[in-house]
Design a protein around this motif. Structure first.
Motif, PDB file in Angstrom:
ATOM      1  N   UNK A 167       4.723   1.086 -12.412  1.00  0.00           N
ATOM      2  CA  UNK A 167       4.160   1.830 -13.543  1.00  0.00           C
ATOM      3  C   UNK A 167       4.938   1.558 -14.830  1.00  0.00           C
ATOM      4  N   UNK A 168       5.925   0.668 -14.736  1.00  0.00           N
ATOM      5  CA  UNK A 168       6.678   0.239 -15.924  1.00  0.00           C
ATOM      6  C   UNK A 168       7.276   1.440 -16.656  1.00  0.00           C
ATOM      7  N   UNK A 169       7.913   2.315 -15.916  1.00  0.00           N
ATOM      8  CA  UNK A 169       8.431   3.517 -16.578  1.00  0.00           C
ATOM      9  C   UNK A 169       9.580   4.141 -15.799  1.00  0.00           C
ATOM     10  N   UNK A 170      10.288   5.014 -16.525  1.00  0.00           N
ATOM     11  CA  UNK A 170      11.279   5.910 -15.920  1.00  0.00           C
ATOM     12  C   UNK A 170      10.645   7.294 -15.901  1.00  0.00           C
ATOM     13  N   UNK A 171      10.616   7.892 -14.729  1.00  0.00           N
ATOM     14  CA  UNK A 171       9.970   9.181 -14.511  1.00  0.00           C
ATOM     15  C   UNK A 171      11.037  10.243 -14.273  1.00  0.00           C
ATOM     16  N   UNK A 172      10.777  11.454 -14.766  1.00  0.00           N
ATOM     17  CA  UNK A 172      11.728  12.564 -14.593  1.00  0.00           C
ATOM     18  C   UNK A 172      11.125  13.648 -13.719  1.00  0.00           C
ATOM     19  N   UNK A 173      11.997  14.285 -12.937  1.00  0.00           N
ATOM     20  CA  UNK A 173      11.667  15.500 -12.199  1.00  0.00           C
ATOM     21  C   UNK A 173      12.716  16.557 -12.516  1.00  0.00           C
ATOM     22  N   UNK A 174      12.300  17.814 -12.603  1.00  0.00           N
ATOM     23  CA  UNK A 174      13.260  18.910 -12.555  1.00  0.00           C
ATOM     24  C   UNK A 174      13.686  19.090 -11.103  1.00  0.00           C
ATOM     25  N   UNK A 175      14.915  19.554 -10.911  1.00  0.00           N
ATOM     26  CA  UNK A 175      15.431  19.819  -9.565  1.00  0.00           C
ATOM     27  C   UNK A 175      15.529  21.326  -9.378  1.00  0.00           C
ATOM     28  N   UNK A 176      14.762  21.851  -8.411  1.00  0.00           N
ATOM     29  CA  UNK A 176      14.792  23.284  -8.139  1.00  0.00           C
ATOM     30  C   UNK A 176      16.086  23.710  -7.452  1.00  0.00           C
ATOM     31  N   UNK A 177      16.300  25.009  -7.394  1.00  0.00           N
ATOM     32  CA  UNK A 177      17.525  25.524  -6.767  1.00  0.00           C
ATOM     33  C   UNK A 177      17.631  25.119  -5.306  1.00  0.00           C
ATOM     34  N   UNK A 179      16.628  22.282  -4.219  1.00  0.00           N
ATOM     35  CA  UNK A 179      16.640  20.829  -4.176  1.00  0.00           C
ATOM     36  C   UNK A 179      15.267  20.191  -4.304  1.00  0.00           C
ATOM     37  N   UNK A 180      14.215  21.001  -4.336  1.00  0.00           N
ATOM     38  CA  UNK A 180      12.875  20.435  -4.467  1.00  0.00           C
ATOM     39  C   UNK A 180      12.701  19.817  -5.853  1.00  0.00           C
ATOM     40  N   UNK A 181      11.810  18.832  -5.941  1.00  0.00           N
ATOM     41  CA  UNK A 181      11.546  18.147  -7.204  1.00  0.00           C
ATOM     42  C   UNK A 181      10.252  18.677  -7.806  1.00  0.00           C
ATOM     43  N   UNK A 182      10.322  19.025  -9.098  1.00  0.00           N
ATOM     44  CA  UNK A 182       9.227  19.711  -9.761  1.00  0.00           C
ATOM     45  C   UNK A 182       8.931  19.066 -11.113  1.00  0.00           C
ATOM     46  N   UNK A 183       7.720  19.332 -11.639  1.00  0.00           N
ATOM     47  CA  UNK A 183       7.387  19.006 -13.028  1.00  0.00           C
ATOM     48  C   UNK A 183       7.570  17.522 -13.319  1.00  0.00           C
TER      49      UNK A 183
END
Length: 291
Positions: A167-177, A179-183
């Motif tokens: 996808x030619x990109x850097x993707x971000x996730x929030x890290x929940x308390x 450890x789950x990945x969100x948003x």
């Protein structure tokens, strides 16, 4: 104006090096085709830690002194104990739709691991999902999809960044308390000529990435900041730019694996690898690439 940097050869004589990590004063790497997990002395001499029959990829380290390594063929994580004994630590094949790939292990024992999503040369490319293994060993599929997930890093403010090569990109996730990945969201969209593979984070908020899938003029390690501006490049000649890690006493050296191979040769298991080193005027973030 993009800043250019020069590099020097640090180590040679390998096949396809991935998963560069700086851990406890030592550079580590996985060689896909020799199936060896390697460490490197200060003069570039390699020592074999173990061999992984399924081909090693992403690396991480646990607080008990053991090393974790992804076994590609069976999409498992193997544990190398301090005494060298190897055992299966986790199996994420129920989530992986292709060979296991890169991995990040956090200081508190959360594990995030990717996979190709398909079998190169045998299937059409398609998205997949990251797997999350918590410190108790519970396996879960991360919500959302990623397209050929590769290198990962954790920012000082607690985001997980993932290179999505296709996808030619850097993707971000929030890290929940827990450890789950969100948003999931785009952190930096790149031009289609950029195929980010391994990444390394510097203390000025930049992400260095290897531009894989080319041995042309675009081959090299680049620095991108949030939003997509490219600021720096370390050119690579005659090889693909694959993985990178900051190391050295002050994390001031960028180590880079450069693999000379085409897609056809890669599928056949043929490649020549060197590790290059560069001083790029930045230092790495301790623990950003996991422990």
């Amino acid at each position: 104006m993009m800043k250019l940097h020069t590099s020097t050869e640090f180590a040679a004589g390998h096949q396809f090096l991935e998963g560069l990590r700086w851990h406890d004063g030592t550079l580590w790497a996985s060689d896909f085709f020799s199936k060896k997990v390697l460490t490197f002395a200060a003069d570039g001499t390699a020592t074999t830690v173990t061999e992984v029959a399924g081909a090693p990829s992403g690396l991480g380290f646990l607080a008990d002194g053991s090393t974790l390594v992804v076994s590609q063929a069976d999409a498992t994580i193997q544990r190398i104990a301090a005494d060298g004994k190897v055992s299966t630590f986790a199996d994420f094949s129920s989530i992986a739709s292709g060979p296991g790939n890169d991995m990040l292990v956090t200081a508190d024992g959360h594990i995030y691991v990717g996979n190709f999503g398909f079998h190169l040369g045998a299937e059409d490319p398609k998205p997949t999902a990251l797997a999350h293994i918590d410190p108790e060993g519970n396996l879960s599929r991360v919500d959302g999809d990623v397209f050929f997930p590769n290198g990962m890093a954790i920012t000082p403010d607690g985001l997980l960044l993932v290179a999505e090569t296709f996808r030619h990109r850097i993707t971000a996730f929030d890290i929940g308390q827990d450890g789950s990945l969100l948003n999931q969201r785009v952190w930096a969209q790149l031009a289609e000529s950029f195929n980010p593979d391994g990444i390394a984070l510097d203390n000025d908020g930049g992400v260095w990435f290897g531009n894989a899938l080319t041995m042309g003029d675009d081959s090299g390690f680049y620095r991108v900041v949030q939003g997509g501006e490219i600021t720096d490049k370390v050119p690579v000649s005659g090889a693909q730019a694959i993985a990178c890690a900051f190391g050295g006493d002050d994390l001031g050296t960028l180590y880079m694996s450069c693999n000379s191979t085409t897609l056809e040769e890669f599928i056949q298991g043929r490649s020549n690898a060197v590790i290059a080193a560069a001083e790029v005027g930045r230092v790495g973030v301790p623990g950003a690439s996991g422990t």
